[in-house]
Design an enzyme around this catalytic site. Structure first.
Site, PDB file in Angstrom:
ATOM      1  N   GLU A   1      64.947  61.115 -35.693  1.00  0.00           N
ATOM      2  CA  GLU A   1      64.107  60.451 -36.687  1.00  0.00           C
ATOM      3  C   GLU A   1      63.361  61.440 -37.574  1.00  0.00           C
ATOM      4  OE1 GLU A   1      64.440  57.483 -37.408  1.00  0.00           O
ATOM      5  OE2 GLU A   1      65.555  56.818 -35.652  1.00  0.00           O
TER       6      GLU A   1
ATOM      7  N   HIS B   1      75.651  54.093 -39.569  1.00  0.00           N
ATOM      8  CA  HIS B   1      75.568  54.588 -38.197  1.00  0.00           C
ATOM      9  C   HIS B   1      76.959  54.784 -37.592  1.00  0.00           C
ATOM     10  CE1 HIS B   1      71.631  52.717 -38.910  1.00  0.00           C
ATOM     11  NE2 HIS B   1      71.164  53.640 -38.091  1.00  0.00           N
TER      12      HIS B   1
END
Length: 626
Positions: A320, A407
């Site tokens: 992240e 993703h």
């Protein structure tokens, strides 16, 4: 690819002087914009700058046109230590608009922009819709439409999540002395007992790393939450019973990520300005995700299914935070192939952070999210050695990649990174078994993770731009490798081989006689043919029946181009015809020519002609393999 410009030192110095990382930018350079062939109404604004050990500078610019943001028009300008501009990466298509008035009314919440991410730049609307997805994840979706026709151009979400929407079922969401470092300890959920730098008496804020801090959202889905505090500087109990346990993991992950970028890549925080980010734990109720929000410079972590597995593991933190690094550097658009590269970058550096931390409770591996147990089966979220093990991510590039969730399209770059680091085939690393295949069933020999990390980071920070796709990633990593290790190095050959092994094709260092011309040649719009020559020497007899001709031409409409190979005796071999339906940018191809009737030695020429109006470009490089 490299683009050499005939720009004087004085112009370069005006454009780049004083451009140092994360400090006030110099005045945008009209002279540099003019030298790049941009419109008189276009301006360049410095966003980031990286300086190599030899003094080479890579300055990243955003563009505006008549005051409007030019989306997809960002550039990286490379200059030597003496200030001379040597090359440009990114989309330098000149904006040609008759005016800045839209034919269609603005959608709700829209701003007027210029879209330059594909084809000829057009006036557009960028409309932003904010909301909350079914699983509780905030959403900030941009939809860019042509302001004249209303056609959809692109879309993306500003919120960068760990997982795709369909990975887990949707769940309902519910609502001292600061600045003085103090050594504390914490019992984490995933990484054992860890050392923490805290502040005052006592706050979970780290003065040694840009005052980055950890807050408790206490299951809210908005706001900043409350800074964790503690009476004895011994944080958490290693279980979910104590909310501070997840705070320990988040603080440890933030510190480990900061240290990785600082010690390995010399980057001082996410934006390279010494400022730490905010980590927010206990987001929502049973929220099975984590996300980066660039607008608040923060990570939010859910507590997982049943609030039993907080998503605060070390590789998730690295993943992240790395979205923030990508935003501050290449700013890869979060859609299509560039979005897959954005996600892969976070997986790559999440893995790197985990290895670099050297934590015995969470040893380094090439599995993403293996600790957080999202599926309740002990399986990781993603696999870098063979991405298809997750059932949705492809191992190799194909034309459908741009249509996948980012993703999943990340799988190709993840696979490339694993192969470049460790090589193909079966092996065991830190007790984990891997077996990495290749598209062509040929082996790959790895160069080690440390070199692979440096190559990817150099490409991200000095070569990639917002619209970089997989072909551009191959070019960018090769260019970065050439800078780091040299064009004839084993590392350069390994990068090329690893991309080929995941079916991202391009020109690779040959094993036979290889000749190339890297001098740029401008191709005039609907003008006379231009030529670029290569002098071939030392080849016995005639050229082969399968002469390889590698061509790299930057052009805003490849259908305009007619391309020929001209032999030393003047014989001409057609490589490409013009076509009104061939509307893509650029020509990056390797052609095969039966030139067995030609004497090999002599000057071979590439002949390029633009036969239609309105688009421009240049020959960036070309080569011959005998």
């Amino acid at each position: 690819m490299k683009r050499t410009l005939t720009v004087g030192v004085a112009v370069a110095a005006f454009a780049l002087a004083g451009a140092t990382p994360a400090v006030a930018a110099p005045t945008p350079s009209d002279a540099l914009a003019s030298a790049l062939g941009l419109d008189a109404q276009e301006r360049l604004v410095v966003r980031d700058s990286v300086t190599d050990a030899d003094g080479t500078r890579h300055v990243r610019y955003d563009r505006t046109y008549a005051g409007l943001p030019v989306l997809g028009g960002d550039l990286v300008v490379h200059s030597a230590a003496d200030g001379a501009v040597r090359g440009v990466d990114g989309n330098a298509n000149r904006v040609r608009l008759s005016g800045t008035r839209a034919a269609l009314a603005a959608p709700a919440g829209a701003r007027q922009v210029v879209w330059a991410g594909s084809g000829q730049p057009v006036l557009a609307w960028d409309a932003v819709t904010e909301g909350v997805r079914a699983d509780g994840t905030p959403s900030r979706v941009h939809r860019v439409t042509d302001a004249t026709t209303g056609a959809a151009l692109t879309s993306w979400n500003d919120i960068r999540t760990l997982t795709a929407d369909d990975v887990v079922p949707a769940r309902a969401a519910t609502a001292g002395r600061p600045g003085v470092a103090v050594a504390g300890t914490g019992k984490s959920f995933y990484s054992g007992t860890v050392a923490l730098e805290t502040s005052g008496t006592y706050q979970l804020k780290d003065p040694t790393r840009g005052n980055q801090q950890v807050n408790n959202l206490n299951h809210a889905t908005s706001g900043s939450g409350t800074l964790f505090t503690d009476a004895d500087n011994a944080w958490g109990d290693g279980t979910n019973a104590d909310p501070a346990t997840a705070g320990v993991d988040a603080a440890y992950g933030a510190a480990s990520t900061w240290d990785y970028y600082k010690n390995v890549h010399g980057r001082n925080g996410i934006k390279n300005n010494g400022v730490g980010a905010l980590s927010k734990t206990h987001y929502g109720n049973a929220y099975v995700n984590a996300f980066w929000d660039d607008s608040t410079f923060s990570i939010s972590y859910g507590d997982g299914s049943g609030n039993t597995h907080p998503l605060t593991s070390l590789d998730v933190a690295g993943h992240e935070f790395s979205h923030g690094v990508t935003s501050a550097t290449a700013n890869l658009s979060y859609s299509q192939e560039s979005g897959g590269l954005n996600e892969a970058t976070s997986d790559i550096f999440g893995t790197a952070v985990e290895f670099n931390a050297g934590n015995a409770s969470d040893v380094g591996d090439y599995l993403i999210g293996e600790k957080i147990d999202i599926f309740g089966t002990g399986k990781p979220l993603r696999y870098q050695d063979k991405p298809s093990r997750d059932g949705k991510s492809p191992d190799y590039w194909d034309a459908n990649l741009k249509n996948l969730d980012v993703h999943y399209s990340s799988g190709v770059a993840n696979h490339f990174f694993y192969l470049l680091s460790e090589g193909s085939g079966a092996k065991v690393i830190n007790g984990v078994s891997y077996d990495s295949p290749t598209f062509d069933n040929q082996p790959v020999t790895g160069i080690g993770r440390a070199k692979a990390e440096k190559i990817w980071f150099a490409a991200l920070s000095t070569k990639f731009t917002s619209t970089t796709d997989y072909a551009g990633a191959r070019n960018g990593t090769l260019a970065a490798t050439e800078t780091l290790y040299g064009r004839t190095s084993p590392e350069y050959a390994a990068v090329a081989r690893a991309w080929t092994a995941v079916n991202v094709q391009g020109t690779t260092p040959p094993t036979g006689k290889y000749f190339e011309n890297l001098t740029n040649v401008n191709v005039p719009d609907k003008g006379a043919a231009v030529f670029s020559g290569i002098a071939v020497t030392g080849v016995t007899g005639n050229a082969p029946a399968a002469l390889k001709v590698g061509v790299d031409i930057k052009h805003t409409y490849r259908g305009d181009l007619v391309i020929d190979l001209v032999a030393p005796d003047g014989s001409t071999y057609r490589l490409k015809n013009s076509s009104g339906s061939d509307s893509a940018d650029n020509v990056v191809e390797t052609y095969t020519v039966n030139a067995s009737s030609e004497v090999a030695n002599g000057t071979w020429r590439l002949k390029v002609q633009d036969v239609f109006a309105a688009d421009t470009g240049y020959v960036d490089a070309w080569n011959l393999t005998f």
